[in-house]
Design a protein around this motif. Sequence first.
Motif, PDB file in Angstrom:
ATOM      1  N   ILE A 156      -4.663  19.450   2.327  1.00 50.17           N
ATOM      2  CA  ILE A 156      -3.712  18.310   1.970  1.00 50.17           C
ATOM      3  C   ILE A 156      -4.631  17.316   1.568  1.00 50.17           C
ATOM      4  CG2 ILE A 156      -2.111  16.654   3.042  1.00 50.17           C
ATOM      5  CD1 ILE A 156      -1.282  18.796   5.113  1.00 50.17           C
ATOM      6  N   VAL A 157      -4.275  16.687   0.497  1.00 48.67           N
ATOM      7  CA  VAL A 157      -5.078  15.721   0.023  1.00 48.67           C
ATOM      8  C   VAL A 157      -4.035  14.353  -0.022  1.00 48.67           C
ATOM      9  CG1 VAL A 157      -5.479  14.377  -2.299  1.00 48.67           C
ATOM     10  CG2 VAL A 157      -6.059  17.096  -2.152  1.00 48.67           C
ATOM     11  N   GLU A 158      -4.830  13.072   0.870  1.00 47.75           N
ATOM     12  CA  GLU A 158      -3.984  11.959   0.990  1.00 47.75           C
ATOM     13  C   GLU A 158      -4.654  10.765  -0.137  1.00 47.75           C
ATOM     14  OE1 GLU A 158      -4.288   8.757   4.557  1.00 47.75           O
ATOM     15  OE2 GLU A 158      -4.677  10.714   5.208  1.00 47.75           O
ATOM     16  N   TRP A 159      -3.657  10.346  -0.652  1.00 45.98           N
ATOM     17  CA  TRP A 159      -4.251   9.524  -1.830  1.00 45.98           C
ATOM     18  C   TRP A 159      -3.532   8.192  -1.491  1.00 45.98           C
ATOM     19  CZ3 TRP A 159      -2.848   9.871  -7.617  1.00 45.98           C
ATOM     20  CH2 TRP A 159      -3.220   8.543  -8.509  1.00 45.98           C
ATOM     21  N   GLU A 160      -4.673   7.042  -1.076  1.00 45.12           N
ATOM     22  CA  GLU A 160      -3.924   5.769  -0.623  1.00 45.12           C
ATOM     23  C   GLU A 160      -4.154   4.858  -1.951  1.00 45.12           C
ATOM     24  OE1 GLU A 160      -4.427   2.845   3.301  1.00 45.12           O
ATOM     25  OE2 GLU A 160      -6.145   3.987   2.507  1.00 45.12           O
ATOM     26  N   GLN A 161      -3.269   4.125  -2.262  1.00 44.95           N
ATOM     27  CA  GLN A 161      -3.243   3.167  -3.226  1.00 44.95           C
ATOM     28  C   GLN A 161      -2.954   1.869  -2.955  1.00 44.95           C
ATOM     29  OE1 GLN A 161      -0.341   4.715  -5.860  1.00 44.95           O
ATOM     30  NE2 GLN A 161      -1.125   6.563  -6.271  1.00 44.95           N
ATOM     31  N   SER A 162      -4.061   0.872  -2.896  1.00 47.82           N
ATOM     32  CA  SER A 162      -3.854  -0.496  -2.418  1.00 47.82           C
ATOM     33  C   SER A 162      -4.614  -1.299  -3.177  1.00 47.82           C
ATOM     34  CB  SER A 162      -4.490  -0.398  -0.903  1.00 47.82           C
ATOM     35  OG  SER A 162      -4.258  -1.662  -0.364  1.00 47.82           O
ATOM     36  N   SER A 202       0.901  -1.019  -0.133  1.00 47.05           N
ATOM     37  CA  SER A 202      -0.086   0.083   0.080  1.00 47.05           C
ATOM     38  C   SER A 202       1.080   1.333  -0.190  1.00 47.05           C
ATOM     39  CB  SER A 202      -0.856   0.063   1.339  1.00 47.05           C
ATOM     40  OG  SER A 202      -1.637   1.347   0.979  1.00 47.05           O
ATOM     41  N   THR A 203       0.419   2.280  -0.824  1.00 42.76           N
ATOM     42  CA  THR A 203       1.122   3.501  -0.976  1.00 42.76           C
ATOM     43  C   THR A 203       0.407   4.672  -0.687  1.00 42.76           C
ATOM     44  OG1 THR A 203       2.954   2.460  -2.623  1.00 42.76           O
ATOM     45  CG2 THR A 203       2.659   4.878  -2.521  1.00 42.76           C
ATOM     46  N   VAL A 204       0.787   5.295  -0.061  1.00 42.16           N
ATOM     47  CA  VAL A 204       0.193   6.661   0.386  1.00 42.16           C
ATOM     48  C   VAL A 204       1.072   7.998  -0.141  1.00 42.16           C
ATOM     49  CG1 VAL A 204      -0.719   8.308   2.493  1.00 42.16           C
ATOM     50  CG2 VAL A 204      -0.804   5.501   2.499  1.00 42.16           C
ATOM     51  N   ILE A 205       0.209   8.693  -0.704  1.00 38.67           N
ATOM     52  CA  ILE A 205       0.938   9.945  -1.241  1.00 38.67           C
ATOM     53  C   ILE A 205       0.200  11.340  -0.666  1.00 38.67           C
ATOM     54  CG2 ILE A 205       1.299  11.530  -3.310  1.00 38.67           C
ATOM     55  CD1 ILE A 205       1.631   8.933  -5.022  1.00 38.67           C
ATOM     56  N   LEU A 206       0.971  12.264  -0.353  1.00 38.76           N
ATOM     57  CA  LEU A 206       0.569  13.356   0.173  1.00 38.76           C
ATOM     58  C   LEU A 206       0.642  14.695  -0.827  1.00 38.76           C
ATOM     59  CD1 LEU A 206       1.192  13.297   3.996  1.00 38.76           C
ATOM     60  CD2 LEU A 206      -0.826  12.687   3.034  1.00 38.76           C
ATOM     61  N   LEU A 207      -0.400  15.145  -1.319  1.00 34.66           N
ATOM     62  CA  LEU A 207      -0.284  16.288  -2.065  1.00 34.66           C
ATOM     63  C   LEU A 207      -0.824  17.439  -1.190  1.00 34.66           C
ATOM     64  CD1 LEU A 207      -1.569  13.918  -3.711  1.00 34.66           C
ATOM     65  CD2 LEU A 207      -0.778  15.262  -5.649  1.00 34.66           C
ATOM     66  N   GLN A 208       0.043  18.777  -1.161  1.00 33.03           N
ATOM     67  CA  GLN A 208      -0.492  19.724  -0.488  1.00 33.03           C
ATOM     68  C   GLN A 208      -0.892  21.141  -1.662  1.00 33.03           C
ATOM     69  OE1 GLN A 208       2.322  21.378   2.315  1.00 33.03           O
ATOM     70  NE2 GLN A 208       0.729  22.569   3.529  1.00 33.03           N
ATOM     71  N   HIS A 209      -1.976  21.730  -1.298  1.00 30.91           N
ATOM     72  CA  HIS A 209      -2.374  22.891  -1.924  1.00 30.91           C
ATOM     73  C   HIS A 209      -3.036  23.875  -1.132  1.00 30.91           C
ATOM     74  CE1 HIS A 209      -3.838  24.900  -5.515  1.00 30.91           C
ATOM     75  NE2 HIS A 209      -5.231  25.072  -5.050  1.00 30.91           N
ATOM     76  N   ASP A 210      -2.424  25.039  -0.944  1.00 35.11           N
ATOM     77  CA  ASP A 210      -2.781  26.159  -0.177  1.00 35.11           C
ATOM     78  C   ASP A 210      -2.933  25.280   1.370  1.00 35.11           C
ATOM     79  OD1 ASP A 210      -2.859  27.815  -2.241  1.00 35.11           O
ATOM     80  OD2 ASP A 210      -5.055  27.345  -2.707  1.00 35.11           O
TER      81      ASP A 210
END
Length: 279
Positions: free
Chosen positions: A250-256, A239-247
């Motif tokens: 924070i978007v947390e995108w979990e890929q499993s 499982s991979t988790v990517i964090l993307l920050q905008h202003d």
Amino acid sequence: MRQSWEDQMKQLKEEYDHMPDETNPEQIWDHVQSARRTRKRRAPWMGAIAGVVAAASIAGLLVMSQTTLPPDDRGAGEVASDDREPEEKTDVPDPESEQEEDVAEQPPGEPENEPANSNREPEKEITYLIEGTNDTGTFQLLEEPGFSFTTYIPEFFETNVTEEGKLAVYAAFSADQEPTEEPVWTITEHTDGSALETKAEEILTRYAQQEWELANQQSNDLEYGDYAATFEGETGERSTVILLQHDDTIVEWEQSYPVEMGDGLSARQQVVMDEWEWK
């Protein structure tokens, strides 16, 4: 009584016999002057009568012409009056009131049920690289209300917003294939103002509590996102988790997903990130 011819001739002869032998010139001149004064006195009276008669005739002609001509031909600049009662004047609309009604009927802002980012097409053909070979597929627009981004996902993928407010994406690679029972991608948005480092620590703690091992983490030189961590389960699942920050979001995108779907999903994830746009 009218005289007979004989009586007239007789009277004429008598008047001729009584005429003097000579005619005085002064008498003749007096007679001429008297006749002129008579004509002069008659001329103004006759002219006045003629003027009155002419004016009355002209006025009558004007009245008749105004009565017989249509309203549009009665002279430029004239406005026909309307003698009807106010409640009877319902057949002529007011241009200003019509214009106000048109403006009132137009709802302000964007049309109802139209996407906030309507300049993006609902779907499009995209070529991507999978196992070293170019493949072209149809991708659908992902523009979920309440989320701060838009992107494209494969046309047969399905989405659902959970009760916790997470966006769950289920994979299917063809029309006859059933979507996965568990979401392959889960996207959560955090708007509490927490720092990126704080969210990364929370992710590490959560997976550790589930007995997942940290296989890799990275916060620099990422192709996409600002932080990424990969975890491995007891049976080899990853499982991979990517964090993307905008202003301040924070978007947390979990890929499993299962191992056998790794290559296909990884290639399509690349399209999702390439097409990612913030609202």
